[in-house]
Write an enzyme that holds these catalytic residues in place. Structure first.
Site, PDB file in Angstrom:
ATOM      1  N   ASP A 264      77.247 -26.589  40.496  1.00 18.20           N
ATOM      2  CA  ASP A 264      76.161 -26.010  41.340  1.00 18.20           C
ATOM      3  C   ASP A 264      75.941 -24.333  41.283  1.00 18.20           C
ATOM      4  OD1 ASP A 264      73.572 -26.278  42.827  1.00 18.20           O
ATOM      5  OD2 ASP A 264      74.869 -25.595  44.769  1.00 18.20           O
ATOM      6  N   ASP A 367      72.161 -31.101  48.319  1.00 17.55           N
ATOM      7  CA  ASP A 367      73.068 -30.582  49.177  1.00 17.55           C
ATOM      8  C   ASP A 367      73.239 -31.050  50.458  1.00 17.55           C
ATOM      9  OD1 ASP A 367      72.978 -28.375  47.365  1.00 17.55           O
ATOM     10  OD2 ASP A 367      71.025 -27.400  48.244  1.00 17.55           O
TER      11      ASP A 367
END
Length: 449
Positions: A264, A367
């Site tokens: 990420d 997320d």
């Protein structure tokens, strides 16, 4: 991925109270109206008194409707950063907390999601081996395969978006939503009813799942109340997290969480990162990212028909508020109006206008999923005590708060996983290996602190 839901350029409208007035609302008074009033015989003393009152009036940040316009008081950016920073923390803490609560409550009550009776096709290597080295190697191999699949699918999505294959993307997302809202919901509801020994006939069950899924598809992919859309996004994130918790091997899950946070970081911050390219492409085209991929803390776009008067085209005005009208009369009995700025914004009668209704932040559904996977794994594996679960929960919220602080400082898209997942892993292993044995020893000796 975490990003502000603000305008793409500094010249665009960026205040949450700004909107274009329709012809049915009373038109606010501009400087041109004032000059016309003087020409029509309005008292010059009255006009000067009105201007004097407005000049000595305390500056209100909400009256400034565009960044960079003349007259913005110094320090307003810092005030807006503090205001929206605290607001965004609350607006994201609530959905993240709700998603993790749903996952933890399910893990603690429904035994189906803690039973290990299968693995994902993306994690083919089994960890049922007595050798620690072989188990570690298998978890690393599973992680490499899982991350490779995620990277490939992300790049494929970015390529489709870059070449404007919107119908294919919509079809892809609709199929994923259908599976989550119907199949996974059916499995989840069946296991919950079985756990609590609640009898329900199949027609009622199918009707319930159909209503739930149909409303969710409409809210996510078409139109619906913002709160309802947010609730559905939280629910499908929790369902996806439960699938990962059930079918990911224990060691592979922890290694995947660490690897996905590194990925990420690279995907969002690197110049050629796929997520960064996706965000930049959407900003260049002035298009919102697909709602099935992003949780928005505020309404992104409102579309309406605005009938503009040709003489006032291009004027950007504050919305009409009936409560303001009662308190907006000066000492001479004439209504006083807020300031009107006129940036070059062309408009045409009957034109369909898009405007940003409220500033907000966007948080990727991935997320939500991996936050919940971390907390759910902490509740399902090892000792599974509440100290470890609560420690991971607090760690994720602390990391999210720090990420939002960095977002307010740098004002660009930032990865939301690295800080929270790093804190979560540290808190999990330290609590499980240090705090829990310490608390067990105190309890066995009947010592209380």
């Amino acid at each position: 991925m975490l990003t502000f839901m603000a305008s793409d350029s500094e010249e665009e409208v960026c205040d949450e109270r700004t909107s274009l007035m329709s012809a049915e609302s009373p038109t606010p008074r501009s400087c041109q109206d004032g000059r016309q009033g003087l020409e029509d015989g309005e008292s010059a003393a009255q006009w000067r008194s009105q201007e004097s009152e407005e000049d000595h009036e305390e500056e209100d940040p909400d009256r400034y409707v565009c960044s960079g316009v003349p007259g913005r008081p110094p320090g307003l950016e810092e005030e807006l950063t503090l205001k929206y920073g605290a607001k965004h923390v609350i607006m994201l803490f609530v959905p993240v907390t709700l998603c993790m609560i749903v996952v933890v409550a399910t893990i603690k009550s429904v035994r189906f999601y803690t039973e290990k009776n299968g693995q994902l096709i993306y994690t083919p290597f089994s960890e049922d081996t007595p050798s620690v080295g072989q188990r570690l190697l298998n978890s690393v191999l599973n992680t490499l395969i899982m991350i490779s699949v995620i990277v490939t699918m992300t790049i494929f999505l970015v390529v489709l978006y870059k070449y404007r294959c919107y119908k294919f993307i919509h079809g892809w997302l609709i199929m994923s939503s259908l599976m989550l809202l119907f199949l996974f919901t059916y499995i989840y509801l069946g296991e919950v009813l079985k756990t609590y020994n609640v009898a329900m006939d199949y027609p009622t069950l199918f009707l319930t799942v159909w209503n739930f899924g149909a409303v969710g598809m409409v809210c996510i992919h078409w139109k619906g109340p913002l709160v309802l859309q947010q609730a559905y996004l939280i629910m499908i994130s929790a369902l996806m997290a439960l699938v990962f918790i059930k079918y990911l091997p224990e060691w592979s899950a922890w290694v995947i969480l660490g690897a996905i946070s590194v990925y990420d970081l690279v995907a969002v911050l690197c110049p050629k990162g796929p997520l960064r390219m996706l965000v930049e492409t959407a900003q260049e085209r002035n298009e919102p990212i697909f709602p099935a991929l992003i949780y928005s803390s505020a309404m992104v776009w409102t579309v309406g028909m605005a009938k503009l008067d040709p003489s006032s085209q291009g004027a950007l005005q504050l919305p009409y508020d009936p409560e303001m009208e009662e308190d907006s009369y000066d000492s001479f009995g004439e209504p006083s109006y807020p300031d009107v700025f006129e940036p070059p914004l062309p408009g045409y009668p009957g034109e369909e206008l898009e405007e940003e209704e409220e500033r907000g932040v966007k948080l990727g559904l991935g997320d939500f999923i991996f936050y919940s996977v971390l907390v759910g794994k902490a509740a399902a594996t090892g000792s599974g005590d509440w100290n470890t679960t609560l420690a991971c929960f607090v760690a994720i919220l602390i990391g999210l708060c720090l990420t939002l602080l960095l977002l307010a400082v740098f004002k660009k898209a930032l990865p939301a996983l690295p800080i929270s997942i790093t804190f979560g892993l540290i808190f999990y292993f330290s609590t499980d290996n240090l705090v829990r044995p310490f608390m067990d020893t105190l309890a066995s000796h009947q010592l209380y602190i």
